[in-house]
Motif scaffolding. Sequence first.
Motif, PDB file in Angstrom:
ATOM      1  N   HIS A   1       0.832  -1.180   0.000  1.00  0.00           N
ATOM      2  CA  HIS A   1       0.000   0.000   0.000  1.00  0.00           C
ATOM      3  C   HIS A   1       0.873   1.238   0.000  1.00  0.00           C
ATOM      4  CE1 HIS A   1      -2.580  -3.178   1.653  1.00  0.00           C
ATOM      5  NE2 HIS A   1      -3.536  -2.540   1.022  1.00  0.00           N
ATOM      6  N   THR A   2       0.594   2.158  -0.891  1.00  0.00           N
ATOM      7  CA  THR A   2       1.382   3.378  -1.034  1.00  0.00           C
ATOM      8  C   THR A   2       0.469   4.576  -0.889  1.00  0.00           C
ATOM      9  OG1 THR A   2       2.924   2.275  -2.530  1.00  0.00           O
ATOM     10  CG2 THR A   2       2.869   4.661  -2.624  1.00  0.00           C
ATOM     11  N   GLY A   3       0.953   5.595  -0.163  1.00  0.00           N
ATOM     12  CA  GLY A   3       0.165   6.813  -0.026  1.00  0.00           C
ATOM     13  C   GLY A   3       0.036   7.532  -1.351  1.00  0.00           C
ATOM     14  N   ILE A   4       1.175   7.887  -1.959  1.00  0.00           N
ATOM     15  CA  ILE A   4       1.212   8.564  -3.260  1.00  0.00           C
ATOM     16  C   ILE A   4       2.301   7.914  -4.087  1.00  0.00           C
ATOM     17  CG2 ILE A   4       1.728  10.731  -4.453  1.00  0.00           C
ATOM     18  CD1 ILE A   4       0.663  12.206  -1.989  1.00  0.00           C
ATOM     19  N   GLN A   5       1.963   7.529  -5.326  1.00  0.00           N
ATOM     20  CA  GLN A   5       2.971   7.017  -6.255  1.00  0.00           C
ATOM     21  C   GLN A   5       3.119   8.017  -7.387  1.00  0.00           C
ATOM     22  OE1 GLN A   5       2.366   3.362  -8.662  1.00  0.00           O
ATOM     23  NE2 GLN A   5       4.346   2.735  -7.829  1.00  0.00           N
ATOM     24  N   ILE A   6       4.369   8.408  -7.681  1.00  0.00           N
ATOM     25  CA  ILE A   6       4.643   9.399  -8.715  1.00  0.00           C
ATOM     26  C   ILE A   6       5.340   8.700  -9.869  1.00  0.00           C
ATOM     27  CG2 ILE A   6       5.759  11.594  -9.230  1.00  0.00           C
ATOM     28  CD1 ILE A   6       5.784  12.050  -6.133  1.00  0.00           C
ATOM     29  N   LEU A   7       4.749   8.825 -11.082  1.00  0.00           N
ATOM     30  CA  LEU A   7       5.248   8.104 -12.244  1.00  0.00           C
ATOM     31  C   LEU A   7       5.726   9.010 -13.368  1.00  0.00           C
ATOM     32  CD1 LEU A   7       2.330   5.502 -12.420  1.00  0.00           C
ATOM     33  CD2 LEU A   7       4.581   5.163 -11.405  1.00  0.00           C
ATOM     34  N   GLY A   8       5.475  10.316 -13.283  1.00  0.00           N
ATOM     35  CA  GLY A   8       5.776  11.191 -14.410  1.00  0.00           C
ATOM     36  C   GLY A   8       6.560  12.420 -14.026  1.00  0.00           C
ATOM     37  N   ALA A  20       0.413   6.150   7.702  1.00  0.00           N
ATOM     38  CA  ALA A  20      -0.080   4.775   7.816  1.00  0.00           C
ATOM     39  C   ALA A  20      -0.155   4.034   6.487  1.00  0.00           C
ATOM     40  CB  ALA A  20      -1.434   4.745   8.519  1.00  0.00           C
ATOM     41  N   PHE A  21       0.955   4.040   5.755  1.00  0.00           N
ATOM     42  CA  PHE A  21       1.087   3.263   4.525  1.00  0.00           C
ATOM     43  C   PHE A  21       2.384   2.463   4.594  1.00  0.00           C
ATOM     44  CE2 PHE A  21      -1.683   6.694   3.148  1.00  0.00           C
ATOM     45  CZ  PHE A  21      -2.629   6.017   2.392  1.00  0.00           C
ATOM     46  N   ALA A  22       2.514   1.446   3.741  1.00  0.00           N
ATOM     47  CA  ALA A  22       3.784   0.731   3.653  1.00  0.00           C
ATOM     48  C   ALA A  22       4.874   1.693   3.180  1.00  0.00           C
ATOM     49  CB  ALA A  22       3.664  -0.459   2.718  1.00  0.00           C
ATOM     50  N   ALA A  23       4.572   2.478   2.134  1.00  0.00           N
ATOM     51  CA  ALA A  23       5.456   3.557   1.669  1.00  0.00           C
ATOM     52  C   ALA A  23       4.624   4.827   1.579  1.00  0.00           C
ATOM     53  CB  ALA A  23       6.059   3.227   0.315  1.00  0.00           C
ATOM     54  N   GLY A  24       5.115   5.899   2.182  1.00  0.00           N
ATOM     55  CA  GLY A  24       4.356   7.147   2.147  1.00  0.00           C
ATOM     56  C   GLY A  24       4.310   7.742   0.752  1.00  0.00           C
ATOM     57  N   ILE A  25       5.493   7.957   0.148  1.00  0.00           N
ATOM     58  CA  ILE A  25       5.619   8.484  -1.215  1.00  0.00           C
ATOM     59  C   ILE A  25       6.551   7.556  -1.980  1.00  0.00           C
ATOM     60  CG2 ILE A  25       6.393  10.403  -2.659  1.00  0.00           C
ATOM     61  CD1 ILE A  25       5.818  12.270  -0.270  1.00  0.00           C
ATOM     62  N   HIS A  26       6.096   7.053  -3.125  1.00  0.00           N
ATOM     63  CA  HIS A  26       6.909   6.177  -3.968  1.00  0.00           C
ATOM     64  C   HIS A  26       7.205   6.899  -5.273  1.00  0.00           C
ATOM     65  CE1 HIS A  26       7.385   2.176  -6.358  1.00  0.00           C
ATOM     66  NE2 HIS A  26       8.551   2.687  -6.008  1.00  0.00           N
ATOM     67  N   ILE A  27       8.475   7.161  -5.526  1.00  0.00           N
ATOM     68  CA  ILE A  27       8.922   7.838  -6.745  1.00  0.00           C
ATOM     69  C   ILE A  27       9.475   6.775  -7.677  1.00  0.00           C
ATOM     70  CG2 ILE A  27      10.573   9.494  -7.681  1.00  0.00           C
ATOM     71  CD1 ILE A  27      10.478  10.783  -4.773  1.00  0.00           C
ATOM     72  N   ASN A  37       6.424  18.263   3.241  1.00  0.00           N
ATOM     73  CA  ASN A  37       5.403  17.283   3.626  1.00  0.00           C
ATOM     74  C   ASN A  37       5.712  16.679   4.996  1.00  0.00           C
ATOM     75  OD1 ASN A  37       3.850  17.043   0.943  1.00  0.00           O
ATOM     76  ND2 ASN A  37       5.995  16.789   0.342  1.00  0.00           N
ATOM     77  N   ILE A  38       4.695  16.091   5.604  1.00  0.00           N
ATOM     78  CA  ILE A  38       4.855  15.319   6.825  1.00  0.00           C
ATOM     79  C   ILE A  38       4.487  13.886   6.491  1.00  0.00           C
ATOM     80  CG2 ILE A  38       4.083  14.970   9.197  1.00  0.00           C
ATOM     81  CD1 ILE A  38       3.365  17.973   9.260  1.00  0.00           C
ATOM     82  N   VAL A  39       5.429  12.959   6.661  1.00  0.00           N
ATOM     83  CA  VAL A  39       5.207  11.550   6.336  1.00  0.00           C
ATOM     84  C   VAL A  39       5.455  10.739   7.610  1.00  0.00           C
ATOM     85  CG1 VAL A  39       5.831   9.637   4.826  1.00  0.00           C
ATOM     86  CG2 VAL A  39       6.013  11.987   3.978  1.00  0.00           C
ATOM     87  N   THR A  40       4.446   9.994   8.061  1.00  0.00           N
ATOM     88  CA  THR A  40       4.541   9.296   9.344  1.00  0.00           C
ATOM     89  C   THR A  40       4.030   7.862   9.259  1.00  0.00           C
ATOM     90  OG1 THR A  40       2.330   9.941  10.095  1.00  0.00           O
ATOM     91  CG2 THR A  40       4.114  11.479  10.531  1.00  0.00           C
ATOM     92  N   HIS A  41       4.422   7.048  10.242  1.00  0.00           N
ATOM     93  CA  HIS A  41       3.884   5.697  10.462  1.00  0.00           C
ATOM     94  C   HIS A  41       3.924   4.830   9.204  1.00  0.00           C
ATOM     95  CE1 HIS A  41       2.783   7.505  14.150  1.00  0.00           C
ATOM     96  NE2 HIS A  41       1.729   8.124  13.708  1.00  0.00           N
ATOM     97  N   PHE A  42       5.116   4.633   8.656  1.00  0.00           N
ATOM     98  CA  PHE A  42       5.280   3.812   7.448  1.00  0.00           C
ATOM     99  C   PHE A  42       5.982   2.514   7.815  1.00  0.00           C
ATOM    100  CE2 PHE A  42       8.358   7.199   7.882  1.00  0.00           C
ATOM    101  CZ  PHE A  42       9.546   6.510   7.988  1.00  0.00           C
ATOM    102  N   ALA A  43       5.761   1.478   7.010  1.00  0.00           N
ATOM    103  CA  ALA A  43       6.353   0.171   7.299  1.00  0.00           C
ATOM    104  C   ALA A  43       7.628  -0.086   6.513  1.00  0.00           C
ATOM    105  CB  ALA A  43       5.352  -0.935   6.993  1.00  0.00           C
ATOM    106  N   ILE A  44       7.714   0.416   5.281  1.00  0.00           N
ATOM    107  CA  ILE A  44       8.892   0.179   4.444  1.00  0.00           C
ATOM    108  C   ILE A  44       9.723   1.451   4.323  1.00  0.00           C
ATOM    109  CG2 ILE A  44       9.703  -0.432   2.135  1.00  0.00           C
ATOM    110  CD1 ILE A  44       7.195  -2.177   1.865  1.00  0.00           C
ATOM    111  N   ALA A  45       9.133   2.514   3.809  1.00  0.00           N
ATOM    112  CA  ALA A  45       9.874   3.766   3.619  1.00  0.00           C
ATOM    113  C   ALA A  45       8.930   4.953   3.680  1.00  0.00           C
ATOM    114  CB  ALA A  45      10.598   3.754   2.279  1.00  0.00           C
ATOM    115  N   ILE A  91      14.145   7.475   4.121  1.00  0.00           N
ATOM    116  CA  ILE A  91      14.313   7.719   2.683  1.00  0.00           C
ATOM    117  C   ILE A  91      15.157   6.587   2.104  1.00  0.00           C
ATOM    118  CG2 ILE A  91      15.228   9.253   0.903  1.00  0.00           C
ATOM    119  CD1 ILE A  91      14.766  11.599   2.835  1.00  0.00           C
ATOM    120  N   SER A  92      14.627   5.900   1.094  1.00  0.00           N
ATOM    121  CA  SER A  92      15.290   4.764   0.463  1.00  0.00           C
ATOM    122  C   SER A  92      15.610   5.093  -0.993  1.00  0.00           C
ATOM    123  CB  SER A  92      14.364   3.538   0.534  1.00  0.00           C
ATOM    124  OG  SER A  92      14.958   2.422  -0.082  1.00  0.00           O
ATOM    125  N   VAL A  93      16.890   4.900  -1.409  1.00  0.00           N
ATOM    126  CA  VAL A  93      17.354   5.218  -2.754  1.00  0.00           C
ATOM    127  C   VAL A  93      17.769   3.909  -3.428  1.00  0.00           C
ATOM    128  CG1 VAL A  93      19.014   6.551  -4.108  1.00  0.00           C
ATOM    129  CG2 VAL A  93      18.190   7.456  -1.912  1.00  0.00           C
TER     130      VAL A  93
END
Length: 194
Positions: A1-8, A20-27, A37-45, A91-93
């Motif tokens: 589950h991802t809060g926001i996924q950015i593809l473009g 409360a997502f597995a990833a808050g923002i996925h680029i 932004n404020i990103v909290t309570h994530f499981a992966i990143a 933050i995961s790169v």
Amino acid sequence: HTGIQILGAGVEISGLEISAFAAGIHILNCSPGIYGNIVTHFAIAGIQIDAKSGDANPEIVNNLIYTEDRVFFRDESIQRALAGPKGAVAISVNPNGYKTSPKIHHNTLYGCASCAGMTADTGIFINDSAGGGTNGISDIQFNIIHNFSGYGIYNNASTGGNYVIDYNCINNPSATDDFYQAAKGANGLAADPG
């Protein structure tokens, strides 16, 4: 589950609270601006950068990312299944075959060293260049990285890449170490930011 996924390209995410997502923002394969932004309570990143079919060179500036009191993922077995051995990462790169050169400036990353039973968490994780990709210049400056139980900055990139890591305040008293295959830089601080 991802809060926001950015593809473009040409995308800016600013002024949001994502929780409360597995990833808050996925680029994924793009270079957006992530500001204030404020990103909290994530499981992966909190913010996950993946370059799987194109380069990913985002600007990540002035965000608050924290994992304290992971209400959503209290069960340690769920946490381990989602996050793997390193636990959650602010933050995961991840190059994954292409180039990543993120600008990571003026962020506050706050870990979960006091969360009972959770796996080790890390402030910034720079992954290996899997699939023949290259780590570009990860520009990590002017950040506060505090209270992580794993590492402040974990550099797992064994091939390619240059890193500008300086002017950060990194203090993780419960961590394995503040750095893995990285250094604070000539102007970095290892002090409690409080």
